[in-house]
Design a protein around this motif. Structure first.
Motif, mmCIF file in Angstrom:
data_model
loop_
_atom_site.group_PDB
_atom_site.id
_atom_site.type_symbol
_atom_site.label_atom_id
_atom_site.label_comp_id
_atom_site.label_asym_id
_atom_site.label_seq_id
_atom_site.Cartn_x
_atom_site.Cartn_y
_atom_site.Cartn_z
ATOM 1 N N PHE A 182 42.746 31.287 45.162
ATOM 2 C CA PHE A 182 43.070 30.552 43.930
ATOM 3 C C PHE A 182 43.408 31.547 42.804
ATOM 4 O O PHE A 182 44.410 31.391 42.097
ATOM 5 C CB PHE A 182 41.879 29.661 43.537
ATOM 6 C CG PHE A 182 41.971 29.090 42.149
ATOM 7 C CD1 PHE A 182 42.722 27.951 41.887
ATOM 8 C CD2 PHE A 182 41.303 29.703 41.088
ATOM 9 C CE1 PHE A 182 42.816 27.442 40.600
ATOM 10 C CE2 PHE A 182 41.396 29.197 39.800
ATOM 11 C CZ PHE A 182 42.157 28.062 39.556
ATOM 12 N N GLN A 183 42.581 32.577 42.679
ATOM 13 C CA GLN A 183 42.812 33.588 41.628
ATOM 14 C C GLN A 183 44.155 34.288 41.806
ATOM 15 O O GLN A 183 44.895 34.498 40.849
ATOM 16 C CB GLN A 183 41.698 34.637 41.665
ATOM 17 C CG GLN A 183 40.383 34.155 41.099
ATOM 18 C CD GLN A 183 39.397 35.309 41.048
ATOM 19 O OE1 GLN A 183 39.196 35.985 42.055
ATOM 20 N NE2 GLN A 183 38.791 35.536 39.905
ATOM 21 N N GLN A 184 44.437 34.613 43.066
ATOM 22 C CA GLN A 184 45.706 35.318 43.339
ATOM 23 C C GLN A 184 46.898 34.434 42.966
ATOM 24 O O GLN A 184 47.871 34.897 42.372
ATOM 25 C CB GLN A 184 45.803 35.699 44.821
ATOM 26 C CG GLN A 184 44.909 36.864 45.188
ATOM 27 C CD GLN A 184 44.808 37.066 46.696
ATOM 28 O OE1 GLN A 184 45.338 36.284 47.485
ATOM 29 N NE2 GLN A 184 44.104 38.111 47.098
ATOM 30 N N ASP A 185 46.801 33.156 43.312
ATOM 31 C CA ASP A 185 47.933 32.253 43.046
ATOM 32 C C ASP A 185 48.151 32.059 41.552
ATOM 33 O O ASP A 185 49.287 32.024 41.079
ATOM 34 C CB ASP A 185 47.698 30.886 43.708
ATOM 35 C CG ASP A 185 47.935 30.955 45.207
ATOM 36 O OD1 ASP A 185 48.385 32.020 45.686
ATOM 37 O OD2 ASP A 185 47.665 29.955 45.893
ATOM 38 N N ILE A 186 47.070 31.914 40.823
ATOM 39 C CA ILE A 186 47.240 31.666 39.386
ATOM 40 C C ILE A 186 47.767 32.933 38.695
ATOM 41 O O ILE A 186 48.602 32.845 37.784
ATOM 42 C CB ILE A 186 45.939 31.107 38.757
ATOM 43 C CG1 ILE A 186 46.292 30.316 37.494
ATOM 44 C CG2 ILE A 186 44.923 32.173 38.430
ATOM 45 C CD1 ILE A 186 45.234 29.331 37.076
ATOM 46 N N ALA A 187 47.348 34.092 39.193
ATOM 47 C CA ALA A 187 47.854 35.341 38.613
ATOM 48 C C ALA A 187 49.323 35.556 38.989
ATOM 49 O O ALA A 187 50.093 36.134 38.223
ATOM 50 C CB ALA A 187 47.003 36.522 39.082
ATOM 51 N N TRP A 188 49.708 35.070 40.186
ATOM 52 C CA TRP A 188 51.119 35.172 40.583
ATOM 53 C C TRP A 188 51.987 34.237 39.735
ATOM 54 O O TRP A 188 53.078 34.594 39.302
ATOM 55 C CB TRP A 188 51.272 34.832 42.069
ATOM 56 C CG TRP A 188 52.699 34.885 42.525
ATOM 57 C CD1 TRP A 188 53.446 36.007 42.733
ATOM 58 C CD2 TRP A 188 53.567 33.783 42.794
ATOM 59 N NE1 TRP A 188 54.723 35.669 43.122
ATOM 60 C CE2 TRP A 188 54.830 34.306 43.172
ATOM 61 C CE3 TRP A 188 53.404 32.395 42.768
ATOM 62 C CZ2 TRP A 188 55.914 33.499 43.508
ATOM 63 C CZ3 TRP A 188 54.484 31.591 43.105
ATOM 64 C CH2 TRP A 188 55.720 32.135 43.467
ATOM 65 N N MET A 189 51.452 33.048 39.489
ATOM 66 C CA MET A 189 52.199 32.085 38.672
ATOM 67 C C MET A 189 52.386 32.601 37.249
ATOM 68 O O MET A 189 53.448 32.450 36.659
ATOM 69 C CB MET A 189 51.428 30.749 38.589
ATOM 70 C CG MET A 189 51.662 29.768 39.722
ATOM 71 S SD MET A 189 53.298 29.052 39.702
ATOM 72 C CE MET A 189 53.288 28.083 38.221
ATOM 73 N N LEU A 190 51.311 33.150 36.695
ATOM 74 C CA LEU A 190 51.332 33.565 35.288
ATOM 75 C C LEU A 190 51.139 35.076 35.232
ATOM 76 O O LEU A 190 50.022 35.584 35.331
ATOM 77 C CB LEU A 190 50.220 32.840 34.521
ATOM 78 C CG LEU A 190 50.341 31.302 34.557
ATOM 79 C CD1 LEU A 190 49.041 30.638 34.151
ATOM 80 C CD2 LEU A 190 51.475 30.821 33.675
ATOM 81 N N ASN A 191 52.249 35.775 35.069
ATOM 82 C CA ASN A 191 52.240 37.242 35.190
ATOM 83 C C ASN A 191 51.301 37.940 34.218
ATOM 84 O O ASN A 191 50.871 39.061 34.459
ATOM 85 C CB ASN A 191 53.646 37.785 34.947
ATOM 86 C CG ASN A 191 54.566 37.451 36.093
ATOM 87 O OD1 ASN A 191 54.093 37.232 37.210
ATOM 88 N ND2 ASN A 191 55.853 37.385 35.833
ATOM 89 N N HIS A 192 51.017 37.294 33.111
ATOM 90 C CA HIS A 192 50.193 37.975 32.094
ATOM 91 C C HIS A 192 48.707 37.959 32.455
ATOM 92 O O HIS A 192 47.904 38.639 31.822
ATOM 93 C CB HIS A 192 50.391 37.323 30.718
ATOM 94 C CG HIS A 192 49.861 35.925 30.630
ATOM 95 N ND1 HIS A 192 50.501 34.858 31.195
ATOM 96 C CD2 HIS A 192 48.728 35.441 30.057
ATOM 97 C CE1 HIS A 192 49.794 33.762 30.962
ATOM 98 N NE2 HIS A 192 48.719 34.083 30.279
#
Lengths: 194, 387
Positions: free
Chosen positions: B222-232
């Motif tokens: 989940f963390q990886q996906d949200i960080a991939w979605m939102l680059n910042h």
């Protein structure tokens, strides 16, 4: 229900034509399609015309007797070159050659001249109707009339909606809009309306 | 995976069948065309699946439930067909409901499970408790009817099929409804259930808190996906504050050791949608899961939409974990990333009844090698726009 498939250069042109047409042929259905983009115009119509015609041509809902109308303004008073208009004309001619019942309707100089010739619109605005086909910028004339009437501008959706409510659809009488008369004479004899 | 839905006499859906559903399906249509009625119909089915339609009926009082111009004798029909990944069979669960509108009470409830045309299980309730000033007075015992399997079928298998169907509808459909906006900081008392996600996303923090503690590997994904979605974003976490409050926290690349002071609505939306998907893996992950999202693109920058749809496509591509998303949208930029067969056009006729149609076949051949579907939508070539 018989159908007239309308291709117009923009939303307001489509709505004016449809409102007039439905007053004259209330039993007919007039779906319309427009060029792509949030602000379609003649240039976009020229780019998309073949796809728009083809879209209706292959639509399984289209029946043999249905007509297609391509509607746009002549814009003779303000255009600087004619390539877009020529391209549209060529595409329409090709479609007719290919067997489609298609009519290119050109409002002179803008479709708003059909409104300035309309008894319902003019009576509501308290203005004298006439032949505005030869005048420059009928849109601006109509907007001026609306401003005189009250705080309405034709350059808003609400303003245009207010105008459309009063359309009677009789601007094609002899002394009024020749371009509308040409279009509706052709449409009255078309397979979809007879 | 859900393949077909049928609604009859449910709000504006007088008689609507939606066939050939795909792993990603998007409903488009003008305001008040009936998109939300489809979503609410699915919610109604979840609630009725317990076998007691009374709470669902009472929550949708009077005209909120039935199609106008129908009366108490006209049954509401809800039917869902899905591909059961275990038996590889297409199963249909249908519920018929009659309501005494004046009292907002069910008077008749019939449900059955079919495999194709073959009926496997049936349940009928025709006597319900009478509610007098909120006190239930039982009429007769048929209330407790738990149904029966049809004679002559493999009862053992039918029991399994029924159980899995009930789990699929009751436990594996999650809905994020209109205007969902998860609360990102809650007191422990407000945490809510760890599954499924609530219609407004209110229990997002509870889901993520549980995910982090009980399923750290899922939380990492989940963390990886949200960080991939939102680059910042460097990472996200759940912070527990003085044993009183749980808070969804983000840490940005610019200051990775400091919790960001604010979180945007778009980030909260993304977190809720991804959390709903990952929550399917808490248990029975081999069973199908369906997330229904109203306007997932709300508060998302247009530049994120392609990434978001790509992520969803990734989610639905695992054959071991059949997942599905049903969404609604008003956004042509979002629609650009879908194929015509993934889209249904919702419209209302002159009587006010909803129709749901596929996009005509010719749209693909005429337009889509040059332009996006959303762009073509605005030409009015296939409806779904206001008149």
């Amino acid at each position: 229900m018989k159908t007239l498939w309308l291709i117009a250069e923009d939303e307001s042109g489509a709505q004016i034509f449809r409102a007039i047409f439905e007053r004259r042929f209330p039993e007919m259905h007039v779906p319309y399609i427009l060029p792509r983009g949030n602000h379609p115009n003649i240039s976009r119509l020229a780019i998309d015309i073949e796809d728009l015609i083809n879209n209706i041509h292959v639509d399984k809902r289209r029946k043999a007797d249905d007509c297609i109308v391509v509607l746009h303004d002549l814009d003779a008073q303000r255009r600087t070159e004619t390539s877009d208009y020529d391209k549209i004309k060529k595409a329409c001619e090709k479609a007719v050659k290919d067997g489609l019942k298609l009519l290119e309707c050109i409002a002179v100089d803008e479709i708003e001249s059909w409104l300035l010739a309309d008894s319902g619109v003019c009576q509501w605005l308290g203005e004298k109707r006439g032949n505005y086909d030869t005048k420059a910028a009928p849109k601006d004339i109509l907007n001026g009339w609306l401003k005189r009437k009250g705080k309405i501008t034709y350059y808003s959706v609400r303003g245009r909606d207010e105008v459309f409510k009063h359309i009677v659809g009789d601007g094609d009488q002899k002394e009024y809009s020749p371009s509308m008369r040409w279009a509706f004479t052709a449409l009255t004899n078309a397979s979809c309306t007879t | 995976m859900l393949t077909r839905l049928h609604f009859k006499n449910w709000r504006s859906l007088k008689d609507v069948t939606i066939d050939n559903l795909t792993p990603l399906t998007v409903f488009i249509g003008a305001n008040s065309s009936g998109k939300t009625n489809i979503v609410d119909g699915l919610d109604f089915m979840i609630k009725m699946m317990s076998g007691d339609p009374t709470p669902a009926v009472r929550a949708n009082r009077g005209n909120k439930t039935r199609t106008l111009n129908t009366d108490d004798e006209d049954a509401l029909v809800f039917s869902a067909t899905y591909l059961d990944p275990v038996s590889k069979k297409h199963l249909t669960y249908e519920m018929n409901l009659k309501i005494e509108t004046a009292k907002d009470l069910p008077t008749y409830f019939h449900s059955h499970l079919c495999e194709g045309e073959k009926r496997l299980f049936t349940q009928t309730i025709d006597k319900f408790p009478i509610l007098v000033f909120g006190i239930s007075r039982w009429r007769e015992a048929s209330w407790a009817d738990e149904g029966h399997f049809i004679e002559g079928i493999d009862q053992h298998e039918a029991e399994h099929l029924l159980r899995r169907t009930k789990i699929f509808v009751q436990e594996r459909w999650q809905i994020l409804g209109e205007g969902f906006l998860p609360k990102l900081a809650v007191t422990f008392a407000e945490l809510g259930a760890i599954y499924p996600i609530q219609n407004n996303g209110a229990n997002l923090v509870a889901i993520l808190d549980y995910m982090r503690d009980a399923h750290p590997n899922i939380f990492t994904l989940f963390q990886q996906d949200i960080a991939w979605m939102l680059n910042h974003i460097e990472h996200v976490d759940i912070n527990l504050i003085k044993d009183q409050e749980a808070r969804f926290s983000i840490f940005e690349n610019a200051h990775p050791s400091i919790e960001a002071p604010t979180i945007s609505a778009g980030t909260a939306h993304i977190a809720a949608m991804l959390a709903a998907y990952y929550a399917f893996d808490f248990k029975n992950q081999e069973l199908p899961g369906l997330v229904i999202i109203e306007e997932p693109d709300t508060a998302l920058n247009p530049g994120l939409l392609e990434k978001f749809v790509e992520l969803l496509r990734d989610y639905v591509s695992d054959p071991e974990k059949p997942r599905q998303f049903i969404m609604t949208t008003h956004n042509p930029a979002f629609l650009d990333f879908f194929q015509p067969e993934e889209v249904r056009v919702v419209s209302r006729d002159e009587q006010g009844y909803t129709h749901v149609d596929p996009i005509p076949e010719h749209i693909k051949e005429v337009w889509l090698d040059k332009y996006g579907l959303g762009e073509v939508w605005m030409t009015r070539a296939f409806g779904g726009l206001p008149e």
